[in-house]
Write a protein that holds these residues in place. Structure first.
Motif, short mmCIF file in Angstrom:
data_model
loop_
_atom_site.label_atom_id
_atom_site.label_comp_id
_atom_site.label_asym_id
_atom_site.label_seq_id
_atom_site.Cartn_x
_atom_site.Cartn_y
_atom_site.Cartn_z
N ASN A 46 0.80 -1.22 0.00
CA ASN A 46 0.00 0.00 0.00
C ASN A 46 0.83 1.27 0.00
O ASN A 46 0.40 2.29 -0.52
N TRP B 77 -2.01 -3.17 -8.79
CA TRP B 77 -2.28 -4.61 -8.79
C TRP B 77 -3.78 -4.89 -8.76
O TRP B 77 -4.29 -5.73 -9.49
N GLN B 78 -4.50 -4.14 -7.92
CA GLN B 78 -5.94 -4.33 -7.81
C GLN B 78 -6.63 -3.95 -9.13
O GLN B 78 -7.54 -4.66 -9.58
N GLN B 79 -6.18 -2.88 -9.74
CA GLN B 79 -6.76 -2.47 -11.02
C GLN B 79 -6.48 -3.52 -12.10
O GLN B 79 -7.36 -3.87 -12.88
N ALA C 252 -0.29 -1.56 -4.60
CA ALA C 252 -1.55 -2.29 -4.43
C ALA C 252 -2.64 -1.76 -5.34
O ALA C 252 -3.46 -2.53 -5.85
N ASN C 253 -2.68 -0.45 -5.57
CA ASN C 253 -3.71 0.12 -6.45
C ASN C 253 -3.53 -0.36 -7.89
O ASN C 253 -4.52 -0.68 -8.56
N ASP D 136 -8.65 -6.52 -11.22
CA ASP D 136 -10.06 -6.18 -11.11
C ASP D 136 -10.73 -7.00 -10.00
O ASP D 136 -11.83 -7.52 -10.15
N LYS D 137 -10.01 -7.12 -8.88
CA LYS D 137 -10.49 -7.83 -7.69
C LYS D 137 -10.01 -7.09 -6.45
O LYS D 137 -8.97 -6.43 -6.48
N GLU D 138 -10.75 -7.26 -5.36
CA GLU D 138 -10.32 -6.69 -4.08
C GLU D 138 -9.11 -7.46 -3.56
O GLU D 138 -9.03 -8.68 -3.73
N LEU D 139 -8.19 -6.75 -2.93
CA LEU D 139 -7.04 -7.39 -2.30
C LEU D 139 -7.37 -7.66 -0.84
O LEU D 139 -8.07 -6.88 -0.19
#
Length: 138
Positions: free
Chosen positions: A11, A50-52, A47-48, A55-58
């Protein structure tokens, strides 16, 4: 085929770089704006990003993966963790595992260099909830 790197989502990139430098002595090899390659094959991914990409919540502290390090001076390492300015959340404090198995059990023997099956380990989360284990050499 070869495994080249292990990627973990973080993060706060600056905090993660400082953590892995100060605690483990890793060095930055390449900084690509949100993707940092460190020595020993560790890759830190924002993390932003990777999450994008996924397309899933971490899910921090999901306990599905673990980074494993070996340390000869495990007591000194635990003291370093306790004295660091990072808030370390221990999963287990320093403990001894007995990994030895007999051939009759059908499992392979895991004796350390001293010949016994005992290994001292500590487990904790990095500041981003990635599980880490540090153990004495096997």
């Amino acid at each position: 085929m070869r495994l080249r790197n292990v990627l973990i989502a973080v993060n706060d990139m600056d905090r993660a770089i400082r953590f892995y430098k100060e605690i483990f002595g890793l060095q930055v090899i390449l900084d690509q704006d949100g993707n940092v390659i460190m020595s020993e094959g560790l890759v830190l991914q924002d993390a932003n990003i990777w999450q994008q990409f996924l397309d899933k919540e971490l899910t921090p502290k999901n306990n599905m993966t673990e980074l494993y390090f070996e340390e000869n001076d495990i007591e000194g390492f635990v003291k370093k963790l306790e004295e660091s300015d990072f808030e370390i959340e221990f999963v287990n404090k320093l403990m001894t595992h007995s990994w030895g198995r007999t051939k009759s059990s059908g499992l392979r023997s895991c004796a350390n260099r001293s010949g016994s099956g005992d290994q001292r380990v500590v487990r904790f989360y990095d500041p981003d909830g990635n599980l880490i284990e540090v153990g004495t050499p096997m």
